[in-house]
Design a protein around this motif. Sequence first.
Motif, PDB file in Angstrom:
ATOM      1  N   SER A 195       0.848  -1.199   0.000  1.00 61.35           N
ATOM      2  CA  SER A 195       0.000   0.000   0.000  1.00 61.35           C
ATOM      3  C   SER A 195       0.875   1.237   0.000  1.00 61.35           C
ATOM      4  O   SER A 195       2.016   1.191   0.462  1.00 61.35           O
ATOM      5  CB  SER A 195      -0.886   0.066   1.248  1.00 61.35           C
ATOM      6  N   PHE A 196       0.314   2.328  -0.497  1.00 58.50           N
ATOM      7  CA  PHE A 196       0.995   3.618  -0.469  1.00 58.50           C
ATOM      8  C   PHE A 196       0.138   4.621   0.295  1.00 58.50           C
ATOM      9  O   PHE A 196      -1.075   4.691   0.066  1.00 58.50           O
ATOM     10  CB  PHE A 196       1.216   4.143  -1.892  1.00 58.50           C
ATOM     11  N   ILE A 197       0.781   5.364   1.185  1.00 57.26           N
ATOM     12  CA  ILE A 197       0.094   6.481   1.832  1.00 57.26           C
ATOM     13  C   ILE A 197       0.817   7.755   1.419  1.00 57.26           C
ATOM     14  O   ILE A 197       2.020   7.900   1.649  1.00 57.26           O
ATOM     15  CB  ILE A 197       0.081   6.345   3.360  1.00 57.26           C
ATOM     16  N   PHE A 198       0.075   8.643   0.755  1.00 57.88           N
ATOM     17  CA  PHE A 198       0.633   9.934   0.355  1.00 57.88           C
ATOM     18  C   PHE A 198       0.062  11.011   1.260  1.00 57.88           C
ATOM     19  O   PHE A 198      -1.108  10.960   1.638  1.00 57.88           O
ATOM     20  CB  PHE A 198       0.265  10.257  -1.101  1.00 57.88           C
ATOM     21  N   TYR A 199       0.888  12.004   1.579  1.00 57.75           N
ATOM     22  CA  TYR A 199       0.408  13.177   2.312  1.00 57.75           C
ATOM     23  C   TYR A 199       0.807  14.400   1.494  1.00 57.75           C
ATOM     24  O   TYR A 199       1.948  14.497   1.042  1.00 57.75           O
ATOM     25  CB  TYR A 199       0.953  13.253   3.747  1.00 57.75           C
ATOM     26  N   SER A 200      -0.178  15.285   1.283  1.00 56.86           N
ATOM     27  CA  SER A 200       0.097  16.441   0.430  1.00 56.86           C
ATOM     28  C   SER A 200      -0.629  17.670   0.954  1.00 56.86           C
ATOM     29  O   SER A 200      -1.513  17.561   1.809  1.00 56.86           O
ATOM     30  CB  SER A 200      -0.328  16.152  -1.013  1.00 56.86           C
ATOM     31  N   GLY A 201      -0.251  18.818   0.407  1.00 53.50           N
ATOM     32  CA  GLY A 201      -0.865  20.068   0.818  1.00 53.50           C
ATOM     33  C   GLY A 201      -2.301  20.176   0.337  1.00 53.50           C
ATOM     34  O   GLY A 201      -3.158  20.751   1.007  1.00 53.50           O
ATOM     35  N   SER A 202      -2.576  19.585  -0.809  1.00 52.83           N
ATOM     36  CA  SER A 202      -3.890  19.736  -1.429  1.00 52.83           C
ATOM     37  C   SER A 202      -4.800  18.537  -1.193  1.00 52.83           C
ATOM     38  O   SER A 202      -5.997  18.614  -1.451  1.00 52.83           O
ATOM     39  CB  SER A 202      -3.698  19.878  -2.940  1.00 52.83           C
ATOM     40  N   GLY A 203      -4.209  17.417  -0.749  1.00 56.04           N
ATOM     41  CA  GLY A 203      -5.004  16.196  -0.631  1.00 56.04           C
ATOM     42  C   GLY A 203      -5.130  15.469  -1.956  1.00 56.04           C
ATOM     43  O   GLY A 203      -5.928  14.545  -2.110  1.00 56.04           O
ATOM     44  N   THR A 204      -4.328  15.885  -2.953  1.00 54.49           N
ATOM     45  CA  THR A 204      -4.308  15.166  -4.231  1.00 54.49           C
ATOM     46  C   THR A 204      -2.864  14.755  -4.541  1.00 54.49           C
ATOM     47  O   THR A 204      -1.918  15.268  -3.943  1.00 54.49           O
ATOM     48  CB  THR A 204      -4.845  16.021  -5.399  1.00 54.49           C
ATOM     49  N   ALA A 205      -2.715  13.821  -5.494  1.00 52.00           N
ATOM     50  CA  ALA A 205      -1.391  13.252  -5.778  1.00 52.00           C
ATOM     51  C   ALA A 205      -1.377  12.655  -7.180  1.00 52.00           C
ATOM     52  O   ALA A 205      -0.941  11.512  -7.380  1.00 52.00           O
ATOM     53  CB  ALA A 205      -1.094  12.168  -4.740  1.00 52.00           C
ATOM     54  N   GLU A 206      -1.827  13.453  -8.164  1.00 48.47           N
ATOM     55  CA  GLU A 206      -2.133  12.879  -9.483  1.00 48.47           C
ATOM     56  C   GLU A 206      -1.017  12.036 -10.111  1.00 48.47           C
ATOM     57  O   GLU A 206      -1.244  10.899 -10.497  1.00 48.47           O
ATOM     58  CB  GLU A 206      -2.523  13.980 -10.480  1.00 48.47           C
ATOM     59  N   LYS A 207       0.180  12.616 -10.221  1.00 46.71           N
ATOM     60  CA  LYS A 207       1.227  11.894 -10.966  1.00 46.71           C
ATOM     61  C   LYS A 207       1.745  10.694 -10.177  1.00 46.71           C
ATOM     62  O   LYS A 207       2.144   9.691 -10.760  1.00 46.71           O
ATOM     63  CB  LYS A 207       2.352  12.849 -11.350  1.00 46.71           C
ATOM     64  N   ALA A 208       1.744  10.812  -8.850  1.00 43.71           N
ATOM     65  CA  ALA A 208       2.171   9.672  -8.038  1.00 43.71           C
ATOM     66  C   ALA A 208       1.182   8.517  -8.217  1.00 43.71           C
ATOM     67  O   ALA A 208       1.574   7.351  -8.355  1.00 43.71           O
ATOM     68  CB  ALA A 208       2.261  10.080  -6.568  1.00 43.71           C
ATOM     69  N   VAL A 209      -0.092   8.860  -8.259  1.00 42.68           N
ATOM     70  CA  VAL A 209      -1.124   7.824  -8.436  1.00 42.68           C
ATOM     71  C   VAL A 209      -0.969   7.159  -9.811  1.00 42.68           C
ATOM     72  O   VAL A 209      -1.066   5.929  -9.941  1.00 42.68           O
ATOM     73  CB  VAL A 209      -2.542   8.438  -8.275  1.00 42.68           C
ATOM     74  N   GLU A 210      -0.684   7.988 -10.819  1.00 40.17           N
ATOM     75  CA  GLU A 210      -0.463   7.453 -12.180  1.00 40.17           C
ATOM     76  C   GLU A 210       0.679   6.433 -12.166  1.00 40.17           C
ATOM     77  O   GLU A 210       0.585   5.364 -12.760  1.00 40.17           O
ATOM     78  CB  GLU A 210      -0.020   8.601 -13.080  1.00 40.17           C
ATOM     79  N   ARG A 211       1.768   6.804 -11.489  1.00 37.50           N
ATOM     80  CA  ARG A 211       2.929   5.905 -11.437  1.00 37.50           C
ATOM     81  C   ARG A 211       2.591   4.595 -10.712  1.00 37.50           C
ATOM     82  O   ARG A 211       2.966   3.512 -11.166  1.00 37.50           O
ATOM     83  CB  ARG A 211       4.098   6.608 -10.719  1.00 37.50           C
ATOM     84  N   VAL A 212       1.872   4.720  -9.602  1.00 35.11           N
ATOM     85  CA  VAL A 212       1.511   3.509  -8.854  1.00 35.11           C
ATOM     86  C   VAL A 212       0.642   2.599  -9.730  1.00 35.11           C
ATOM     87  O   VAL A 212       0.861   1.387  -9.788  1.00 35.11           O
ATOM     88  CB  VAL A 212       0.778   3.869  -7.531  1.00 35.11           C
ATOM     89  N   SER A 213      -0.325   3.187 -10.444  1.00 38.35           N
ATOM     90  CA  SER A 213      -1.200   2.330 -11.265  1.00 38.35           C
ATOM     91  C   SER A 213      -0.420   1.604 -12.342  1.00 38.35           C
ATOM     92  O   SER A 213      -0.756   0.481 -12.706  1.00 38.35           O
ATOM     93  CB  SER A 213      -2.327   3.110 -11.942  1.00 38.35           C
ATOM     94  N   LYS A 214       0.657   2.235 -12.840  1.00 41.23           N
ATOM     95  CA  LYS A 214       1.463   1.575 -13.875  1.00 41.23           C
ATOM     96  C   LYS A 214       2.400   0.540 -13.283  1.00 41.23           C
ATOM     97  O   LYS A 214       2.514  -0.580 -13.778  1.00 41.23           O
ATOM     98  CB  LYS A 214       2.325   2.620 -14.593  1.00 41.23           C
ATOM     99  N   GLU A 215       3.123   0.920 -12.206  1.00 45.78           N
ATOM    100  CA  GLU A 215       4.216   0.067 -11.715  1.00 45.78           C
ATOM    101  C   GLU A 215       3.792  -0.924 -10.622  1.00 45.78           C
ATOM    102  O   GLU A 215       4.422  -1.958 -10.454  1.00 45.78           O
ATOM    103  CB  GLU A 215       5.361   0.949 -11.190  1.00 45.78           C
ATOM    104  N   TYR A 216       2.768  -0.552  -9.873  1.00 41.67           N
ATOM    105  CA  TYR A 216       2.321  -1.422  -8.770  1.00 41.67           C
ATOM    106  C   TYR A 216       0.799  -1.538  -8.820  1.00 41.67           C
ATOM    107  O   TYR A 216       0.089  -1.106  -7.906  1.00 41.67           O
ATOM    108  CB  TYR A 216       2.761  -0.842  -7.415  1.00 41.67           C
TER     109      TYR A 216
END
Length: 149
Positions: free
Chosen positions: A105-126
């Motif tokens: 699992s991945f837990i992201f923490y961000s200023g906006s509550g979004t993480a678009e490109k990180a999510v894209e990478r996870v969907s491709k690689e994991y």
Amino acid sequence: MKKVFIYFSLSGNGEVVAKQLEAKGYEIRRVFKKGQKANKKPGFFTIFRGGFRAGMNKKDKLEPYDTNIDGYDEIVIGSPIWNSKFSCPINRVLADLNLKDKKLSFIFYSGSGTAEKAVERVSKEYPDSKIIILKEPKKYEDELLKIIL
Ligand SMILES: Cc1cc2nc3c(=O)[nH]c(=O)nc-3n(C[C@H](O)[C@H](O)[C@H](O)COP(=O)(O)O)c2cc1C
């Protein structure tokens, strides 16, 4: 069941998440950028440089840390979002560890509550992993309720 939370934090949001996971029985491993000291609010230069490097998927040098995940049933990776992507210290962790065949699992923490490109990478690689995105959990504690693993 052996489970571990491996994370990076610059200004303490990741640490709040780690406390929550520790209470849920996870072993905690925090990675530090080479030379990094305690939690510190990043200044303009750090944000500019970190954002630029994250945009290029750069991997930071880290202080030595335990990369052994043999025998662990579940791995959770925690990263702040930098420029919509993974932070550079966690880019290094992802290169160091063989996360295939693990419950992940991945837990992201961000200023906006979004993480678009990180999510894209996870969907491709994991593609089989779970993603949780929190908005500044140090400030908004209710965000921690989203951590359902
Ligand atoms: C270099 C850098 C880049 C960032 N880029 C983003 C971003 O693109 N989107 C966002 O929502 N927050 C961004 N942030 C805010 C952090 O993701 C957010 O404050 C996070 O909770 C920090 O976690 P930490 O306190 O564990 O380091 C950035 C912060 C830094 C230092």
